[in-house]
Design a protein around this motif. Structure first.
Motif, PDB file in Angstrom:
ATOM      1  N   ALA A 153      -1.977  13.667  -6.742  1.00  0.00           N
ATOM      2  CA  ALA A 153      -1.946  12.266  -6.320  1.00  0.00           C
ATOM      3  C   ALA A 153      -3.360  11.782  -5.990  1.00  0.00           C
ATOM      4  O   ALA A 153      -3.676  10.610  -6.179  1.00  0.00           O
ATOM      5  CB  ALA A 153      -1.037  12.103  -5.105  1.00  0.00           C
ATOM      6  N   THR A 154      -4.204  12.703  -5.525  1.00  0.00           N
ATOM      7  CA  THR A 154      -5.590  12.345  -5.222  1.00  0.00           C
ATOM      8  C   THR A 154      -6.309  11.859  -6.474  1.00  0.00           C
ATOM      9  O   THR A 154      -7.041  10.866  -6.444  1.00  0.00           O
ATOM     10  CB  THR A 154      -6.342  13.556  -4.635  1.00  0.00           C
ATOM     11  OG1 THR A 154      -5.671  13.992  -3.450  1.00  0.00           O
ATOM     12  CG2 THR A 154      -7.778  13.196  -4.308  1.00  0.00           C
ATOM     13  N   GLN A 155      -6.095  12.566  -7.605  1.00  0.00           N
ATOM     14  CA  GLN A 155      -6.735  12.143  -8.851  1.00  0.00           C
ATOM     15  C   GLN A 155      -6.218  10.775  -9.287  1.00  0.00           C
ATOM     16  O   GLN A 155      -6.984   9.928  -9.741  1.00  0.00           O
ATOM     17  CB  GLN A 155      -6.493  13.157  -9.967  1.00  0.00           C
ATOM     18  CG  GLN A 155      -7.253  12.812 -11.250  1.00  0.00           C
ATOM     19  CD  GLN A 155      -6.945  13.752 -12.398  1.00  0.00           C
ATOM     20  OE1 GLN A 155      -5.919  14.414 -12.414  1.00  0.00           O
ATOM     21  NE2 GLN A 155      -7.833  13.813 -13.387  1.00  0.00           N
ATOM     22  N   VAL A 156      -4.905  10.565  -9.144  1.00  0.00           N
ATOM     23  CA  VAL A 156      -4.328   9.273  -9.504  1.00  0.00           C
ATOM     24  C   VAL A 156      -4.957   8.163  -8.670  1.00  0.00           C
ATOM     25  O   VAL A 156      -5.330   7.101  -9.178  1.00  0.00           O
ATOM     26  CB  VAL A 156      -2.801   9.282  -9.311  1.00  0.00           C
ATOM     27  CG1 VAL A 156      -2.220   7.888  -9.583  1.00  0.00           C
ATOM     28  CG2 VAL A 156      -2.151  10.302 -10.239  1.00  0.00           C
ATOM     29  N   LEU A 157      -5.108   8.417  -7.377  1.00  0.00           N
ATOM     30  CA  LEU A 157      -5.670   7.399  -6.486  1.00  0.00           C
ATOM     31  C   LEU A 157      -7.164   7.194  -6.723  1.00  0.00           C
ATOM     32  O   LEU A 157      -7.682   6.086  -6.547  1.00  0.00           O
ATOM     33  CB  LEU A 157      -5.408   7.774  -5.033  1.00  0.00           C
ATOM     34  CG  LEU A 157      -3.947   7.630  -4.592  1.00  0.00           C
ATOM     35  CD1 LEU A 157      -3.739   8.233  -3.215  1.00  0.00           C
ATOM     36  CD2 LEU A 157      -3.534   6.162  -4.602  1.00  0.00           C
ATOM     37  N   ASP A 158      -7.872   8.249  -7.123  1.00  0.00           N
ATOM     38  CA  ASP A 158      -9.290   8.090  -7.460  1.00  0.00           C
ATOM     39  C   ASP A 158      -9.448   7.117  -8.626  1.00  0.00           C
ATOM     40  O   ASP A 158     -10.349   6.271  -8.640  1.00  0.00           O
ATOM     41  CB  ASP A 158      -9.909   9.440  -7.828  1.00  0.00           C
ATOM     42  CG  ASP A 158     -10.194  10.292  -6.606  1.00  0.00           C
ATOM     43  OD1 ASP A 158     -10.209   9.738  -5.492  1.00  0.00           O
ATOM     44  OD2 ASP A 158     -10.389  11.514  -6.757  1.00  0.00           O
ATOM     45  N   VAL A 159      -8.571   7.256  -9.623  1.00  0.00           N
ATOM     46  CA  VAL A 159      -8.597   6.332 -10.761  1.00  0.00           C
ATOM     47  C   VAL A 159      -8.128   4.949 -10.320  1.00  0.00           C
ATOM     48  O   VAL A 159      -8.672   3.926 -10.739  1.00  0.00           O
ATOM     49  CB  VAL A 159      -7.713   6.853 -11.902  1.00  0.00           C
ATOM     50  CG1 VAL A 159      -7.656   5.844 -13.049  1.00  0.00           C
ATOM     51  CG2 VAL A 159      -8.227   8.196 -12.409  1.00  0.00           C
ATOM     52  N   ALA A 160      -7.129   4.929  -9.447  1.00  0.00           N
ATOM     53  CA  ALA A 160      -6.604   3.649  -8.955  1.00  0.00           C
ATOM     54  C   ALA A 160      -7.690   2.835  -8.264  1.00  0.00           C
ATOM     55  O   ALA A 160      -7.731   1.606  -8.378  1.00  0.00           O
ATOM     56  CB  ALA A 160      -5.443   3.898  -8.000  1.00  0.00           C
ATOM     57  N   LYS A 161      -8.602   3.515  -7.548  1.00  0.00           N
ATOM     58  CA  LYS A 161      -9.679   2.800  -6.863  1.00  0.00           C
ATOM     59  C   LYS A 161     -10.590   2.078  -7.853  1.00  0.00           C
ATOM     60  O   LYS A 161     -11.126   1.012  -7.558  1.00  0.00           O
ATOM     61  CB  LYS A 161     -10.502   3.790  -6.018  1.00  0.00           C
ATOM     62  CG  LYS A 161      -9.813   4.209  -4.732  1.00  0.00           C
ATOM     63  CD  LYS A 161     -10.739   4.998  -3.830  1.00  0.00           C
ATOM     64  CE  LYS A 161     -10.972   6.394  -4.342  1.00  0.00           C
ATOM     65  NZ  LYS A 161     -11.735   7.217  -3.364  1.00  0.00           N
ATOM     66  N   VAL A 162     -10.747   2.655  -9.048  1.00  0.00           N
ATOM     67  CA  VAL A 162     -11.566   2.006 -10.080  1.00  0.00           C
ATOM     68  C   VAL A 162     -10.913   0.707 -10.524  1.00  0.00           C
ATOM     69  O   VAL A 162     -11.547  -0.340 -10.616  1.00  0.00           O
ATOM     70  CB  VAL A 162     -11.756   2.943 -11.292  1.00  0.00           C
ATOM     71  CG1 VAL A 162     -12.503   2.211 -12.408  1.00  0.00           C
ATOM     72  CG2 VAL A 162     -12.511   4.194 -10.878  1.00  0.00           C
ATOM     73  N   LEU A 166       0.827  -1.197   0.000  1.00  0.00           N
ATOM     74  CA  LEU A 166       0.000   0.000   0.000  1.00  0.00           C
ATOM     75  C   LEU A 166       0.868   1.257   0.000  1.00  0.00           C
ATOM     76  O   LEU A 166       0.574   2.224  -0.696  1.00  0.00           O
ATOM     77  CB  LEU A 166      -0.925   0.005   1.215  1.00  0.00           C
ATOM     78  CG  LEU A 166      -2.198  -0.837   1.127  1.00  0.00           C
ATOM     79  CD1 LEU A 166      -2.979  -0.735   2.422  1.00  0.00           C
ATOM     80  CD2 LEU A 166      -3.053  -0.405  -0.047  1.00  0.00           C
ATOM     81  N   LYS A 167       1.925   1.227   0.818  1.00  0.00           N
ATOM     82  CA  LYS A 167       2.837   2.369   0.843  1.00  0.00           C
ATOM     83  C   LYS A 167       3.490   2.561  -0.523  1.00  0.00           C
ATOM     84  O   LYS A 167       3.638   3.688  -1.011  1.00  0.00           O
ATOM     85  CB  LYS A 167       3.917   2.157   1.906  1.00  0.00           C
ATOM     86  CG  LYS A 167       4.883   3.340   2.023  1.00  0.00           C
ATOM     87  CD  LYS A 167       5.930   3.083   3.085  1.00  0.00           C
ATOM     88  CE  LYS A 167       6.863   4.290   3.240  1.00  0.00           C
ATOM     89  NZ  LYS A 167       7.511   4.664   1.967  1.00  0.00           N
ATOM     90  N   GLU A 168       3.858   1.458  -1.143  1.00  0.00           N
ATOM     91  CA  GLU A 168       4.474   1.519  -2.467  1.00  0.00           C
ATOM     92  C   GLU A 168       3.491   2.121  -3.485  1.00  0.00           C
ATOM     93  O   GLU A 168       3.874   2.929  -4.339  1.00  0.00           O
ATOM     94  CB  GLU A 168       4.876   0.110  -2.906  1.00  0.00           C
ATOM     95  CG  GLU A 168       5.516   0.044  -4.277  1.00  0.00           C
ATOM     96  CD  GLU A 168       5.827  -1.388  -4.683  1.00  0.00           C
ATOM     97  OE1 GLU A 168       5.853  -1.647  -5.897  1.00  0.00           O
ATOM     98  OE2 GLU A 168       6.023  -2.242  -3.788  1.00  0.00           O
ATOM     99  N   LEU A 169       2.230   1.746  -3.339  1.00  0.00           N
ATOM    100  CA  LEU A 169       1.205   2.283  -4.230  1.00  0.00           C
ATOM    101  C   LEU A 169       1.044   3.789  -4.023  1.00  0.00           C
ATOM    102  O   LEU A 169       0.928   4.552  -4.979  1.00  0.00           O
ATOM    103  CB  LEU A 169      -0.122   1.573  -3.987  1.00  0.00           C
ATOM    104  CG  LEU A 169      -1.327   2.044  -4.817  1.00  0.00           C
ATOM    105  CD1 LEU A 169      -1.057   1.888  -6.310  1.00  0.00           C
ATOM    106  CD2 LEU A 169      -2.580   1.268  -4.432  1.00  0.00           C
ATOM    107  N   GLY A 170       1.035   4.213  -2.768  1.00  0.00           N
ATOM    108  CA  GLY A 170       0.931   5.643  -2.468  1.00  0.00           C
ATOM    109  C   GLY A 170       2.098   6.428  -3.023  1.00  0.00           C
ATOM    110  O   GLY A 170       1.923   7.498  -3.628  1.00  0.00           O
ATOM    111  N   ASP A 171       3.312   5.913  -2.856  1.00  0.00           N
ATOM    112  CA  ASP A 171       4.506   6.581  -3.390  1.00  0.00           C
ATOM    113  C   ASP A 171       4.458   6.647  -4.916  1.00  0.00           C
ATOM    114  O   ASP A 171       4.825   7.662  -5.515  1.00  0.00           O
ATOM    115  CB  ASP A 171       5.769   5.837  -2.942  1.00  0.00           C
ATOM    116  CG  ASP A 171       6.009   5.931  -1.437  1.00  0.00           C
ATOM    117  OD1 ASP A 171       5.431   6.850  -0.813  1.00  0.00           O
ATOM    118  OD2 ASP A 171       6.749   5.087  -0.890  1.00  0.00           O
ATOM    119  N   SER A 172       3.995   5.558  -5.529  1.00  0.00           N
ATOM    120  CA  SER A 172       3.895   5.522  -6.996  1.00  0.00           C
ATOM    121  C   SER A 172       2.865   6.526  -7.497  1.00  0.00           C
ATOM    122  O   SER A 172       3.057   7.151  -8.551  1.00  0.00           O
ATOM    123  CB  SER A 172       3.509   4.113  -7.466  1.00  0.00           C
ATOM    124  OG  SER A 172       4.500   3.171  -7.125  1.00  0.00           O
ATOM    125  N   ALA A 173       1.790   6.686  -6.746  1.00  0.00           N
ATOM    126  CA  ALA A 173       0.752   7.645  -7.126  1.00  0.00           C
ATOM    127  C   ALA A 173       1.294   9.072  -7.094  1.00  0.00           C
ATOM    128  O   ALA A 173       0.999   9.882  -7.974  1.00  0.00           O
ATOM    129  CB  ALA A 173      -0.448   7.515  -6.199  1.00  0.00           C
TER     130      ALA A 173
END
Length: 325
Positions: free
Chosen positions: A100-109, A82-89
């Motif tokens: 990063a919020t937009q990246v993670l919003d898409v990531a949730k899809v 999860l931390k790796e995913l956050g850093d990548s975002a």
């Protein structure tokens, strides 16, 4: 009298000097106070900006944590992942000029698809690029990409190619860029799986929808439904492989094509690639009589869809070039 006049003049000059000196001291004092006030205001502004940045930092951490928690519910990955995913975002956001919020919003899809964190970010990047370029919502851009991946049986690492095709096709037709992407995507979502089975690639069919929407101004769904009819009518030919079978057993569409020397079947009775069949028809279209063209259009496309069929056949060479861009 002269002495008195001279004395008066000297007095006036001395007074003037005193006024000038006072004015200079007053101006210097005011300037100093203004500088002090400016420095104070600047200091306050710096403090306020710093405080705002701290607040935004706290909000970002809360949002990041909420997004990663939501992703964890659907993927059940380790905390290190999860931390790796956050850093990548965060890195992806910097590369794409977004948050990063937009990246993670898409990531949730994409997390709902049970993909790995690495795959999620790789899918999120082209999705955000399509969203930013066209102005459509990221969730909509995700749907457009996923529809193509699923219907045309493409791999996740082809997501960037899909975005490139969408953008290239829409940029080369006389339709608003974002509207063009929407119409192409609608057409693909409506008939993608069927035309893929018939032999078209995403870029092939996307080019057909793009050119048809430019010529007719029809919606993507209308064009997609037209092509569902066209493909279905041509593929309704008999599956009997005996070469002696009378052509009366074939569908009206296949018979009309057979009359002008175009067969929809291979020697083993399997259905020929539709792209190839229509390419042959396009190459002889201008040599056919009006009656032959009308018969083929009616039997292949029906009354309501003849216009879409005619646009594709007449523009087939141009469509082929567009699909190769």
């Amino acid at each position: 009298n002269i002495d008195r006049a001279s004395g008066s003049i000297r007095t006036c000059l001395n007074t003037e000097k005193e006024y000038v000196g006072f004015s200079k001291r007053w101006a210097t004092n005011i300037t100093s106070k203004i500088k002090s006030l400016a420095q104070y205001v600047t200091s306050i502004q710096i403090v306020m900006r710093a405080w705002q940045a701290i607040k935004q930092g706290f909000e970002f951490v809360k949002t990041l944590d909420a997004s990663l928690t939501a992703i964890n519910f659907t993927m059940a990955v380790s905390s290190s992942k999860l931390k790796e995913l956050g850093d990548s975002a965060i890195r992806a956001a910097q590369d794409l000029g977004t948050t990063a919020t937009q990246v993670l919003d898409v990531a949730k899809v994409y997390a709902n698809m049970q993909t790995t964190p690495e795959q999620i970010i790789e899918l999120a990047k082209p999705t955000i690029m399509l969203s930013n370029a066209s102005g459509i919502e990221a969730s909509t851009a995700s749907d457009y990409i996923q529809s193509v991946l699923q219907q045309f049986e493409m791999k996740d690492d082809e997501a960037q190619h899909i975005v490139d095709v969408y953008e290239s096709l829409s940029a080369n037709i006389k339709v608003d860029f974002a509207d063009g992407i929407n119409r192409i995507a609608e057409g693909v979502q409506t008939a993608g799986a069927l035309v893929h089975e018939a032999g078209f690639s995403f870029s092939d069919f996307g080019a057909i929808v793009a050119k048809t929407t430019e010529k007719t101004r029809q919606s993507g769904s209308v064009i997609g439904n037209a092509w569902k009819t066209i493909v279905s009518r041509i593929s309704k030919a008999s599956d009997v492989t005996d070469e002696e079978v009378d052509t009366a057993t074939l569908s009206a569409a296949s018979k009309s094509l057979s009359k002008v020397g175009i067969e929809v079947y291979n020697a083993d009775g399997s259905f020929k690639n539709l792209k190839t069949t229509l390419g042959k028809l396009s190459s002889i279209w201008d040599t056919l009589t009006d009656a032959q063209q009308a018969e083929i259009s009616y039997s292949v496309a029906g009354i309501r869809n003849r216009n879409q069929f005619a646009v594709a056949i007449k523009s087939y060479a141009e469509i082929g070039r567009a699909s190769c861009r």
